[in-house]
Design a protein around this motif. Structure first.
Motif, PDB file in Angstrom:
ATOM      1  N   LYS A  40       0.904  -1.149   0.100  1.00 27.45           N
ATOM      2  CA  LYS A  40      -0.074   0.141   0.011  1.00 27.45           C
ATOM      3  C   LYS A  40       0.841   1.298  -0.025  1.00 27.45           C
ATOM      4  O   LYS A  40       1.657   1.539   0.774  1.00 27.45           O
ATOM      5  CB  LYS A  40      -0.897   0.123   1.110  1.00 27.45           C
ATOM      6  CG  LYS A  40      -1.990   0.924   1.254  1.00 27.45           C
ATOM      7  CD  LYS A  40      -2.949   1.072   2.391  1.00 27.45           C
ATOM      8  CE  LYS A  40      -3.741   2.147   2.526  1.00 27.45           C
ATOM      9  NZ  LYS A  40      -4.782   1.934   3.395  1.00 27.45           N
ATOM     10  N   ILE A  41       0.853   2.045  -1.128  1.00 30.14           N
ATOM     11  CA  ILE A  41       1.729   3.194  -1.152  1.00 30.14           C
ATOM     12  C   ILE A  41       0.978   4.383  -1.026  1.00 30.14           C
ATOM     13  O   ILE A  41      -0.175   4.727  -1.199  1.00 30.14           O
ATOM     14  CB  ILE A  41       2.099   3.229  -2.707  1.00 30.14           C
ATOM     15  CG1 ILE A  41       2.761   1.989  -3.079  1.00 30.14           C
ATOM     16  CG2 ILE A  41       3.232   4.262  -2.850  1.00 30.14           C
ATOM     17  CD1 ILE A  41       3.206   1.674  -4.558  1.00 30.14           C
ATOM     18  N   GLY A  42       1.588   5.509  -0.391  1.00 27.08           N
ATOM     19  CA  GLY A  42       1.180   6.830  -0.198  1.00 27.08           C
ATOM     20  C   GLY A  42       2.201   7.746  -0.643  1.00 27.08           C
ATOM     21  O   GLY A  42       3.322   7.357  -0.925  1.00 27.08           O
ATOM     22  N   TRP A  43       1.753   8.974  -0.968  1.00 28.66           N
ATOM     23  CA  TRP A  43       2.472   9.999  -1.422  1.00 28.66           C
ATOM     24  C   TRP A  43       2.003  11.308  -0.977  1.00 28.66           C
ATOM     25  O   TRP A  43       0.764  11.708  -0.945  1.00 28.66           O
ATOM     26  CB  TRP A  43       2.199   9.860  -3.317  1.00 28.66           C
ATOM     27  CG  TRP A  43       3.271  11.028  -4.003  1.00 28.66           C
ATOM     28  CD1 TRP A  43       3.286  12.254  -3.765  1.00 28.66           C
ATOM     29  CD2 TRP A  43       4.449  10.327  -4.551  1.00 28.66           C
ATOM     30  NE1 TRP A  43       4.494  12.852  -4.577  1.00 28.66           N
ATOM     31  CE2 TRP A  43       5.053  11.571  -5.097  1.00 28.66           C
ATOM     32  CE3 TRP A  43       4.832   8.887  -4.817  1.00 28.66           C
ATOM     33  CZ2 TRP A  43       6.255  11.391  -5.742  1.00 28.66           C
ATOM     34  CZ3 TRP A  43       6.222   9.157  -5.453  1.00 28.66           C
ATOM     35  CH2 TRP A  43       6.763  10.206  -6.023  1.00 28.66           C
ATOM     36  N   ILE A  44       3.096  12.059  -0.667  1.00 33.75           N
ATOM     37  CA  ILE A  44       2.837  13.472  -0.097  1.00 33.75           C
ATOM     38  C   ILE A  44       3.650  14.585  -0.933  1.00 33.75           C
ATOM     39  O   ILE A  44       4.889  14.209  -0.997  1.00 33.75           O
ATOM     40  CB  ILE A  44       3.299  13.642   1.455  1.00 33.75           C
ATOM     41  CG1 ILE A  44       2.557  12.765   2.251  1.00 33.75           C
ATOM     42  CG2 ILE A  44       3.293  14.997   1.709  1.00 33.75           C
ATOM     43  CD1 ILE A  44       2.616  12.716   3.798  1.00 33.75           C
TER      44      ILE A  44
END
Length: 306
Positions: free
Chosen positions: A4-8
């Motif tokens: 599960k990937i997040g990006w800020i």
């Protein structure tokens, strides 16, 4: 299995890079300070989160922001990524920040049980969209091996350069050279034009010589037609990177006279209020110093990317 990937961070670079991840088939949860910049990514399958702390349930979170302070704010500030009870396994940062700031961030993350990888890039948003980024990483090798498939989705080549903050030094050196090259390219272009060589012909000849590079090629349309409103990188951000370079040079005892002169040239541009358009506007400043006024050549030129 995909994590599960997040990006800020969805500035010019962040938006281009996360789009590559999405197009490679990864589901990415995204957050940006200006929420409107994230909305269109839903078309590619992005999950838009309302708060950065909502990305804490992701296993891997990428960050791409402007400064060391910005990175500290999105991680540790009010509502920051790692301020809740749940935390990501890994933070991968692609920002251009100082080595010292990166050490502080690594220590704070690791004290919270969060692993940290530095992974800056070579290239701007146009390069990213063309799939021609170089991505360089440092930190634990096993961590790099784990996230390498995601880096590969965004770049033409990825490299691990060692432990700790070595990728920060690489990026600082890279962007210092970036500044010195544009300074010299503007100087010799003005020299050639004042002597009588049409600007577009001179730039084409440099691109086809042993001195040509992806960088000189993708700046050629802008330098030819003076389209500095098509921003890839601002003088203010370049000045920040030149200062990082000079600080690193001082810390390591390395004289860099060419970089020092370039730093002053960029600072003068920012002092003149030219901090909202592309840094290649340095060409106009150089021409003014040489006593000439440039006009667009109005000649279509390839950027070498498409």
């Amino acid at each position: 299995m995909s994590k599960k990937i997040g990006w800020i961070g969805l500035g010019r670079m962040g938006e281009a890079m996360v789009t590559k991840l999405l197009k490679a088939g990864h589901t990415v949860h995204v957050w940006n300070r200006t929420a409107a910049k994230a909305v269109h990514l839903a078309e590619y399958g992005a999950v838009i989160e309302k708060a950065k702390i909502d990305l804490a349930s992701c296993e891997v979170v990428f960050t791409m922001v402007s400064t060391t302070d910005d990175l500290k704010e999105v991680l540790f500030g009010p509502g920051g990524l790692v301020t809740g009870s749940k935390k990501p396994q890994v933070v991968v940062d692609s920002s251009s920040i100082s080595q010292e700031g990166s050490v502080e961030i690594r220590e704070q993350l690791e004290s919270l049980g969060v692993a940290y990888l530095c992974s800056p890039v070579s290239g701007n948003a146009k390069v990213a969209k063309a799939g021609k980024l170089l991505q360089v990483a440092s930190g634990p090798k096993e961590l790099y091996d784990m996230v390498e498939p995601y880096l590969q989705a965004m770049a033409r080549k990825v490299m691990w350069v060692g432990e700790g903050e070595l990728a920060r030094i690489w990026k600082i050196a890279h962007n210092t050279m970036f500044g010195v090259i544009i300074q010299n390219l503007c100087e010799i272009t003005v020299l050639a034009e004042k002597a009588g060589i049409p600007r577009h012909i001179f730039l084409e000849s440099i691109n086809d010589s042993v001195l040509g590079s992806m960088y000189t090629k993708y700046k050629t349309p802008m330098l030819t037609n003076l389209t500095f409103d098509q921003v890839t990188f601002t003088p203010k951000l370049l000045l920040k990177d030149m200062d990082l370079g000079m600080n690193a040079a001082k810390a390591h005892g390395v004289p860099m006279p060419a970089a020092a002169a370039t730093r002053e040239s960029i600072a003068r541009m920012v002092g003149h209020g030219l901090d909202h358009i592309d840094f290649a506007v340095l060409l106009l400043e150089t021409a003014k110093d040489a006593g000439i006024e440039l006009t667009p050549d109005n000649v279509p030129m390839s950027d070498g990317l498409s």
